[in-house]
Design a protein around this motif. Structure first.
Motif, short mmCIF file in Angstrom:
data_model
loop_
_atom_site.label_atom_id
_atom_site.label_comp_id
_atom_site.label_asym_id
_atom_site.label_seq_id
_atom_site.Cartn_x
_atom_site.Cartn_y
_atom_site.Cartn_z
N ILE A 1 0.85 -1.19 0.00
CA ILE A 1 0.00 0.00 0.00
C ILE A 1 0.89 1.25 0.00
CG2 ILE A 1 -1.75 1.33 1.26
CD1 ILE A 1 -2.69 -1.31 2.49
N PRO A 2 0.72 2.14 -0.96
CA PRO A 2 1.57 3.34 -1.01
C PRO A 2 1.42 4.20 0.25
CG PRO A 2 0.40 3.03 -3.08
CD PRO A 2 -0.20 2.06 -2.11
N GLN B 1 -2.36 -5.82 -7.14
CA GLN B 1 -0.94 -5.88 -6.78
C GLN B 1 -0.09 -5.05 -7.74
OE1 GLN B 1 0.70 -9.85 -6.89
NE2 GLN B 1 2.17 -9.41 -5.30
N LYS B 2 -0.35 -5.19 -9.03
CA LYS B 2 0.39 -4.41 -10.02
C LYS B 2 0.09 -2.92 -9.89
CE LYS B 2 0.82 -8.06 -13.50
NZ LYS B 2 0.35 -8.57 -14.82
N LEU B 3 -1.16 -2.58 -9.56
CA LEU B 3 -1.52 -1.18 -9.38
C LEU B 3 -0.77 -0.56 -8.22
CD1 LEU B 3 -3.20 1.32 -10.06
CD2 LEU B 3 -5.06 0.37 -8.66
N TYR B 4 -0.69 -1.28 -7.10
CA TYR B 4 0.07 -0.77 -5.96
C TYR B 4 1.52 -0.49 -6.34
CZ TYR B 4 -3.62 -1.83 -2.51
OH TYR B 4 -4.77 -1.83 -1.78
N ARG B 5 2.12 -1.41 -7.06
CA ARG B 5 3.52 -1.23 -7.46
C ARG B 5 3.65 -0.01 -8.38
NH1 ARG B 5 4.05 -7.38 -7.77
NH2 ARG B 5 5.24 -7.90 -5.89
N PHE B 6 2.69 0.13 -9.30
CA PHE B 6 2.70 1.28 -10.20
C PHE B 6 2.58 2.58 -9.41
CE2 PHE B 6 0.09 4.45 -12.37
CZ PHE B 6 0.86 4.72 -13.48
N LEU B 7 1.64 2.62 -8.46
CA LEU B 7 1.42 3.85 -7.69
C LEU B 7 2.62 4.16 -6.81
CD1 LEU B 7 -2.34 3.36 -6.69
CD2 LEU B 7 -1.41 4.95 -8.39
N ASN B 8 3.25 3.15 -6.25
CA ASN B 8 4.46 3.38 -5.45
C ASN B 8 5.55 4.03 -6.27
OD1 ASN B 8 4.27 2.52 -2.63
ND2 ASN B 8 3.75 0.51 -3.45
N SER B 9 5.59 3.71 -7.55
CA SER B 9 6.62 4.27 -8.43
C SER B 9 6.27 5.66 -8.94
CB SER B 9 6.85 3.34 -9.63
OG SER B 9 7.33 2.08 -9.22
#
Length: 322
Positions: free
Chosen positions: A65-66, A161-169
């Motif tokens: 979670i970002p 899961q992929k969205l969380y990683r994208f948002l973290n970046s």
């Protein structure tokens, strides 16, 4: 008025982002499992995981979670003096996820509930009177076609899961200045994930993707926030579904005639690119520079936005300035 829009644009765009992500809990195995059983439970309507502290109680990817989900609107810098919009200082993306159906007296979440409610009412019937999919869950199109369009638990978990990683970046860069290109990247990333989910699993409401619902809610919420910002008297405030009003701003031209003057294929393609670039520049002004609304339709002859009600009559200086 334009100065006020410029000053608080960061907060408006922050509210828009929270509106886009308020239903992230629907992009989950937990939500689909709940929907398969909820109509058989006397208290099923009150046990929806997506709006009952989803990020704390049901999220299995807590470590992804970002951190920006906890960032408060009070910490988003205004582009001027006197702090931020003083409506709900602790409003955050996390709070939008957890409280959008039970906002209490919190004004931004009350606007979010109103936007969510009006779009749900327009998009689909009351799910209490619809047929739930209790086995395999399908996504329909507008013609009711479902064959091969299965929504699996795994697809939802993978997309989130992929969205969380994208948002973290990408969120850290966006939060530095809420730039137009960063915003478009964020929206595209959310769209890619949410198009795999459903706003409602019941038939015949399973033709609305989570993206379509979330974009509509975020756009209406953005318009209500701008309306309440520019009309700060209590009588004009829009904070519940019965008061929701909005307008349509259309900017048009004779695009087909313009393109018809091309003598060769390259000329026509070039003129088409000019039309597209004009629409892109208009979007930057309406959606980001002076964020009064969002695009709802465009073609070769124009572009149309949802905007605050009576923009031209009541807020004429905003209309003229833009």
């Amino acid at each position: 008025m334009l100065d006020k829009l410029s000053k608080y644009r960061n907060q408006i765009l922050f509210i828009e982002l929270a509106g886009l992500l308020h239903d992230i809990g629907k992009l989950s195995k937990a939500f689909l499992e709940y929907r398969q059983k909820w109509q058989d439970d006397p208290h099923g309507y009150d046990n929806d995981p997506h709006d009952h502290s989803y990020l704390e109680r049901y999220e299995v990817f807590k470590n992804l979670i970002p951190s920006e989900f906890k960032k408060k609107i009070n910490d988003i810098p205004a582009l001027g003096k006197d702090g931020c919009i003083n409506w709900e200082p602790d409003f955050s993306i996390e709070k939008a996820v957890h409280r959008h159906t039970q906002p209490g007296d919190a004004l931004i979440n009350k606007m979010l509930k109103a936007a969510d409610g009006i779009d749900s009412a327009i998009d689909r019937n009351n799910p209490l009177f619809s047929a739930e999919q209790k086995d395999t869950i399908f996504k329909s199109n507008v013609f009711g076609y479902e064959r091969g369009r299965v929504v699996t638990f795994e697809s939802q978990e993978d997309a989130r899961q992929k969205l969380y990683r994208f948002l973290n970046s990408n969120l850290p860069a966006y939060f530095k200045g809420f730039g137009d290109e960063d915003r478009l990247d964020i929206i595209e990333g959310i769209k890619d994930a949410f198009e795999k989910g459903l706003a409602d699993t019941t038939r015949h409401s399973n033709d609305t993707t989570l993206w379509e619902h979330s974009y509509a809610v975020a756009s209406i919420l953005k318009v209500l926030a701008v309306h309440n910002l520019l009309n700060d008297d209590e009588k004009s405030k829009i904070d519940n579904i019965k008061k929701v009003k909005f307008g349509i701003l259309g900017i048009g031209w004779d695009g087909m005639r313009f393109m018809s003057y091309g003598q060769k294929i390259g000329d026509i393609v070039g003129r088409k690119e000019v039309v597209e670039s004009v629409k892109d520049e208009i979007k930057k002004i309406i959606e980001c520079k002076y964020p009064i609304g969002n695009e709802i339709y465009s073609d070769d002859n124009g572009i149309y936005f949802i905007v605050p009600v009576n923009l031209k009559n009541n807020l004429n200086n905003v209309w003229i300035g833009i």
